[in-house]
Design a protein around this motif. Structure first.
Motif, short mmCIF file in Angstrom:
data_model
loop_
_atom_site.label_atom_id
_atom_site.label_comp_id
_atom_site.label_asym_id
_atom_site.label_seq_id
_atom_site.Cartn_x
_atom_site.Cartn_y
_atom_site.Cartn_z
N ASN A 101 2.84 2.23 25.26
CA ASN A 101 1.15 3.38 25.48
C ASN A 101 -0.34 2.83 25.87
OD1 ASN A 101 3.32 5.45 24.82
ND2 ASN A 101 3.04 5.54 22.83
N TRP A 102 -0.60 1.70 25.25
CA TRP A 102 -1.52 1.28 25.73
C TRP A 102 -0.88 0.53 27.19
CZ3 TRP A 102 0.26 1.18 20.88
CH2 TRP A 102 0.16 0.35 20.77
N PHE A 103 -3.01 -0.38 27.90
CA PHE A 103 -1.83 -1.00 28.80
C PHE A 103 -2.28 -2.55 27.79
CE2 PHE A 103 -0.29 1.17 32.63
CZ PHE A 103 -0.52 2.34 32.66
N ASP A 104 -1.46 -3.63 27.98
CA ASP A 104 -2.16 -4.61 27.45
C ASP A 104 -0.49 -5.91 27.34
OD1 ASP A 104 -1.68 -6.36 24.82
OD2 ASP A 104 -3.52 -6.45 25.75
N PRO A 105 -0.54 -6.57 28.06
CA PRO A 105 -1.70 -7.58 28.82
C PRO A 105 -2.30 -6.70 30.06
CG PRO A 105 -0.23 -8.79 28.65
CD PRO A 105 0.74 -7.43 27.91
N TRP B 40 -9.19 3.67 25.18
CA TRP B 40 -11.08 3.08 25.35
C TRP B 40 -10.26 1.25 25.93
CZ3 TRP B 40 -14.95 5.58 25.86
CH2 TRP B 40 -15.58 7.49 25.47
N TYR B 41 -11.03 1.15 27.23
CA TYR B 41 -11.10 0.14 27.07
C TYR B 41 -12.23 -1.16 27.70
CZ TYR B 41 -6.43 1.12 28.47
OH TYR B 41 -4.47 0.70 27.99
N LEU B 42 -12.95 -1.25 27.25
CA LEU B 42 -13.90 -3.12 27.60
C LEU B 42 -13.45 -3.65 29.14
CD1 LEU B 42 -16.20 -3.60 27.36
CD2 LEU B 42 -15.77 -5.10 25.54
N GLN B 43 -13.72 -3.97 30.13
CA GLN B 43 -14.20 -4.68 30.97
C GLN B 43 -15.20 -5.61 31.36
OE1 GLN B 43 -14.05 -3.64 35.29
NE2 GLN B 43 -12.37 -5.53 35.62
N LYS B 44 -15.50 -6.94 30.69
CA LYS B 44 -16.16 -7.74 30.64
C LYS B 44 -17.13 -8.09 31.19
CE LYS B 44 -15.54 -8.80 25.43
NZ LYS B 44 -15.53 -10.12 24.18
N PRO B 49 -10.03 -5.79 32.08
CA PRO B 49 -9.60 -4.82 31.38
C PRO B 49 -9.44 -5.25 30.20
CG PRO B 49 -9.59 -3.49 33.43
CD PRO B 49 -9.41 -5.01 33.65
N GLN B 50 -9.78 -5.21 28.99
CA GLN B 50 -9.10 -5.32 27.91
C GLN B 50 -8.88 -3.70 26.88
OE1 GLN B 50 -12.19 -8.12 26.10
NE2 GLN B 50 -11.94 -7.57 24.25
N VAL B 51 -7.79 -3.80 26.05
CA VAL B 51 -7.54 -1.99 25.20
C VAL B 51 -8.43 -2.58 23.91
CG1 VAL B 51 -5.62 -2.54 23.99
CG2 VAL B 51 -6.28 -0.56 24.34
N LEU B 52 -9.56 -1.55 23.92
CA LEU B 52 -9.97 -1.62 22.22
C LEU B 52 -9.62 -0.78 21.11
CD1 LEU B 52 -13.85 -0.68 23.48
CD2 LEU B 52 -12.58 -3.08 22.77
N ASN B 58 -7.61 4.17 16.64
CA ASN B 58 -6.76 3.57 16.40
C ASN B 58 -6.90 2.15 16.87
OD1 ASN B 58 -4.81 4.45 14.84
ND2 ASN B 58 -4.38 5.65 16.97
N ARG B 59 -7.95 1.48 16.17
CA ARG B 59 -8.71 -0.15 16.75
C ARG B 59 -7.36 -0.91 17.06
NH1 ARG B 59 -12.54 0.68 12.77
NH2 ARG B 59 -11.53 -0.68 11.58
N PHE B 60 -7.16 -1.82 17.87
CA PHE B 60 -6.32 -2.60 19.07
C PHE B 60 -6.36 -3.61 18.21
CE2 PHE B 60 -2.77 -3.82 21.60
CZ PHE B 60 -3.09 -4.84 22.16
N SER B 61 -5.29 -4.50 17.87
CA SER B 61 -5.01 -5.91 16.60
C SER B 61 -6.55 -6.57 17.11
CB SER B 61 -4.02 -6.93 17.03
OG SER B 61 -4.36 -8.14 17.21
N GLY B 62 -7.25 -7.57 16.67
CA GLY B 62 -7.75 -8.27 16.64
C GLY B 62 -10.25 -7.25 16.91
N VAL B 63 -9.66 -6.13 17.24
CA VAL B 63 -10.97 -5.34 17.71
C VAL B 63 -11.44 -5.37 16.80
CG1 VAL B 63 -12.05 -3.34 19.00
CG2 VAL B 63 -10.00 -4.32 19.75
N PRO B 64 -13.20 -5.52 16.26
CA PRO B 64 -14.09 -5.27 15.47
C PRO B 64 -14.52 -4.51 14.90
CG PRO B 64 -14.58 -6.83 17.27
CD PRO B 64 -13.50 -6.51 17.95
N ASP B 65 -14.53 -3.78 13.33
CA ASP B 65 -14.26 -2.62 13.00
C ASP B 65 -15.64 -1.71 12.92
OD1 ASP B 65 -15.12 -3.87 9.25
OD2 ASP B 65 -15.91 -3.52 11.50
N ARG B 66 -16.79 -2.67 14.31
CA ARG B 66 -17.90 -1.53 14.23
C ARG B 66 -17.60 -0.98 15.37
NH1 ARG B 66 -18.65 -7.36 16.41
NH2 ARG B 66 -18.66 -7.42 18.62
N PHE B 67 -16.51 -0.52 16.18
CA PHE B 67 -15.94 0.24 17.23
C PHE B 67 -15.53 0.60 16.09
CE2 PHE B 67 -16.90 -2.20 21.40
CZ PHE B 67 -17.64 -3.42 21.00
#
Lengths: 116, 112
Positions: A101-105, B40-44, B49-52, B58-67
């Motif tokens: 549902n999200w885009f990854d990778p 929500w995505y972050l593009q460093k 971009p990477q999904v947050l 719902n936090r994506f796998s590996g995303v720190p709990d500060r988000f």
């Protein structure tokens, strides 16, 4: 590891044609839609369209309908984005991404430069 | 088409301080099946971009709990409880409830 690997940077002249690719690995390529996103220099993300590899069902953003063609060859787990006649305004980084549902990778991006 | 509007467009935050980004959609992102299609995505810098966050909170796998993500209907927010240097980049909200999918304009986070 699930990954999408895109073809390399391209430099083209206005009016030329181009086809860039996005190869999936590490998963069943036919199970997930693949989307394409444009990022013009210094700008934000623009959603272009999406294709379902199993049956090639394709949806375009109205902003890109008729400007690009999205296609797929599921036999080699590869999606494509192509132009028949490039313009200078097509200069951008183009990303592919797998949809759950999200885009990854996301792929690493393909820089397309169109300049005379 | 659904328009996604983010505020602010830029943020300058001292490490350890909180940050918050708002995202408003022109139509409700709540599907009849009960799911809300807001991401929500972050593009460093120099990266794709990477999904947050998926489906609002719902936090994506590996995303720190500060988000953390919150909101409903048409109003959403992304919060970083304590900003770290690695959080710099551009944050985008995105909706996938209706074609064409759409992104917000992006919010650039920099570190003071």
């Amino acid at each position: 590891e699930v990954q999408l690997v895109q073809s390399g940077a391209e430099v083209k002249k206005p009016g030329e044609s181009l086809k860039i690719s996005c190869k999936g690995s590490g998963y069943n390529f036919t199970n997930n839609w693949i989307g394409w996103v444009r990022q013009m220099p210094g700008k934000g993300l623009e959603w272009m369209g999406i294709i379902y590899p199993r049956d090639s069902d394709t949806k375009y953003s109205p902003s890109f309908q008729g400007q690009v063609t999205i296609s797929v060859d599921k036999s080699i787990s590869t999606a494509y984005l192509q132009w028949s006649s490039l313009k200078a305004s097509d200069t951008a980084i183009y990303y592919c991404a797998r949809r759950n549902n999200w885009f990854d990778p996301w792929g690493q991006g393909t820089l397309v430069t169109v300049s005379s | 088409d659904i328009v996604m509007t983010q505020t602010p467009l830029s943020l300058s935050v001292t490490p350890g301080q909180p940050a918050s980004i708002s995202c408003k959609s022109s139509q409700s992102l709540l599907h009849s099946a009960g799911k809300t299609f807001l991401y929500w995505y972050l593009q460093k810098p120099g990266q794709p971009p990477q999904v947050l966050i998926y489906e609002v909170s719902n936090r994506f796998s590996g995303v720190p709990d500060r988000f953390s993500g919150s909101g409903s209907g048409t109003d959403f927010a992304l919060k970083i409880s304590r900003v770290e240097a690695e959080d710099v980049g551009v944050y985008y909200c995105m909706q996938t409830i209706q074609l064409p999918y759409s992104f917000g304009q992006g919010t650039k986070l920099e570190i003071k």
